[in-house]
Design a protein around this motif. Structure first.
Motif, PDB file in Angstrom:
ATOM      1  N   ASP A  48       6.849   6.050  21.691  1.00  0.00           N
ATOM      2  CA  ASP A  48       6.116   5.319  20.554  1.00  0.00           C
ATOM      3  C   ASP A  48       4.673   5.430  20.601  1.00  0.00           C
ATOM      4  O   ASP A  48       3.941   4.944  20.037  1.00  0.00           O
ATOM      5  N   ARG A  78      -0.162   3.145  20.405  1.00  0.00           N
ATOM      6  CA  ARG A  78       1.243   2.993  19.862  1.00  0.00           C
ATOM      7  C   ARG A  78       1.235   3.216  18.246  1.00  0.00           C
ATOM      8  O   ARG A  78       0.277   2.907  17.736  1.00  0.00           O
ATOM      9  N   ASP A  80       2.495   1.652  15.866  1.00  0.00           N
ATOM     10  CA  ASP A  80       2.280   0.281  15.155  1.00  0.00           C
ATOM     11  C   ASP A  80       0.879  -0.042  15.041  1.00  0.00           C
ATOM     12  O   ASP A  80       0.456  -0.384  13.999  1.00  0.00           O
ATOM     13  N   ASP A  81       0.494   0.044  16.472  1.00  0.00           N
ATOM     14  CA  ASP A  81      -1.136  -0.173  16.333  1.00  0.00           C
ATOM     15  C   ASP A  81      -1.850   0.688  15.510  1.00  0.00           C
ATOM     16  O   ASP A  81      -2.877   0.367  14.979  1.00  0.00           O
ATOM     17  N   LEU A  83      -0.823   2.267  12.805  1.00  0.00           N
ATOM     18  CA  LEU A  83      -0.699   1.995  11.357  1.00  0.00           C
ATOM     19  C   LEU A  83      -1.490   0.680  10.946  1.00  0.00           C
ATOM     20  O   LEU A  83      -2.198   0.857   9.943  1.00  0.00           O
ATOM     21  N   TRP A  84      -1.574  -0.523  11.786  1.00  0.00           N
ATOM     22  CA  TRP A  84      -2.590  -1.462  11.461  1.00  0.00           C
ATOM     23  C   TRP A  84      -4.039  -1.298  11.333  1.00  0.00           C
ATOM     24  O   TRP A  84      -4.819  -1.665  10.703  1.00  0.00           O
ATOM     25  N   VAL A 176       8.886   2.432  11.963  1.00  0.00           N
ATOM     26  CA  VAL A 176       7.714   1.702  12.358  1.00  0.00           C
ATOM     27  C   VAL A 176       7.148   1.372  10.980  1.00  0.00           C
ATOM     28  O   VAL A 176       6.778   0.331  10.823  1.00  0.00           O
ATOM     29  N   ASP A 179       9.137  -1.322   9.594  1.00  0.00           N
ATOM     30  CA  ASP A 179       8.981  -2.585  10.193  1.00  0.00           C
ATOM     31  C   ASP A 179       7.730  -3.241   9.878  1.00  0.00           C
ATOM     32  O   ASP A 179       7.567  -4.674   9.788  1.00  0.00           O
ATOM     33  N   ALA A 180       6.636  -2.555   9.758  1.00  0.00           N
ATOM     34  CA  ALA A 180       5.200  -2.941   9.748  1.00  0.00           C
ATOM     35  C   ALA A 180       5.089  -3.756   8.341  1.00  0.00           C
ATOM     36  O   ALA A 180       4.457  -4.791   7.927  1.00  0.00           O
ATOM     37  N   GLU A 183       6.798  -6.884   8.205  1.00  0.00           N
ATOM     38  CA  GLU A 183       6.060  -7.940   8.954  1.00  0.00           C
ATOM     39  C   GLU A 183       4.970  -8.533   8.039  1.00  0.00           C
ATOM     40  O   GLU A 183       4.540  -9.682   8.159  1.00  0.00           O
TER      41      GLU A 183
END
Length: 205
Positions: A48, A78, A80-81, A83-84, A176, A179-180, A183
């Motif tokens: 990832d 990563r 997910d990091d 994306l944010w 991901v 999931d984001a 969240e």
């Protein structure tokens, strides 16, 4: 156009089932950018982790900006990091860019000529191409649309094979993104409950 621009146009289409939250859309746009960078060979995934590649950045200005924002030292970032971080206010960036390019237009909302402006995709070949991807059940665009709540009905009726992007790295990014967005919704609900509880405290005589 890029997948991110197609997603933005689909999200603003008047036929969309419901409005899309800016935060949800921003996360999905960052995912769409990453998928296009994967397709261009600009990045690859190691598990990832996003590994910058040797291919040049795409010609699209916003994709080039995304490529320039990649973390190029180990341990790589990563998904997910990314994306944010990349997704922060990204919907506003795409809105501004598409307006400048004449691909979005403002119309008066409601019956009153003095009502608030409503932003809609202009009738352009790019809009028709984006909607055609949806009608053809393009697996990537369909999954991104589902993630932000645009295409829930189609997700329930389409066969699994029609929605499978057929690429492990792309599948990882899409998972991901889902999931984001979930969240983010959980954070919204928690804040709503906390705010309601705080308001109730002040109502107690």
């Amino acid at each position: 156009m890029s997948t991110a621009k197609d997603l933005f146009i689909v999200a603003l289409d008047p036929k969309a089932q419901r409005p899309v939250g800016q935060g949800d859309l921003s996360l999905a746009l960052a995912g769409a950018e990453l998928i296009d960078l994967l397709g261009a060979g600009t990045v690859s995934l190691d598990g990832d982790r996003i590994v910058p590649g040797e291919a040049p950045a795409p010609a699209d200005r916003l994709l080039a900006e995304a490529a320039s924002a990649l973390v190029r030292r180990t341990p790589y970032e990563r998904v997910d990091d990314w994306l944010w971080r990349r997704g922060r206010d990204l919907a506003a960036v795409y809105q501004s860019s598409l307006e400048e390019d004449g691909r979005l237009t403002r119309t008066k909302g409601g019956r009153s000529p003095f009502g608030p402006d409503r932003l809609e995709p202009a009738d352009t070949p790019e809009r028709r191409s984006a909607l055609d991807r949806v009608e053809r059940h393009d697996p990537v665009l369909t999954q991104l649309a589902v993630a932000v709540g645009l295409d829930e009905g189609r997700a329930e009726t389409d066969g699994e094979s029609e929605r499978d992007p057929g690429d492990e790295a792309v599948t990882t990014v899409l998972a991901v993104v889902h999931d984001a967005v979930m969240e983010l919704e959980a954070v919204r609900q928690r804040r709503s409950i906390e705010n309601a509880a705080f308001a109730n405290v002040w109502r107690v005589p």
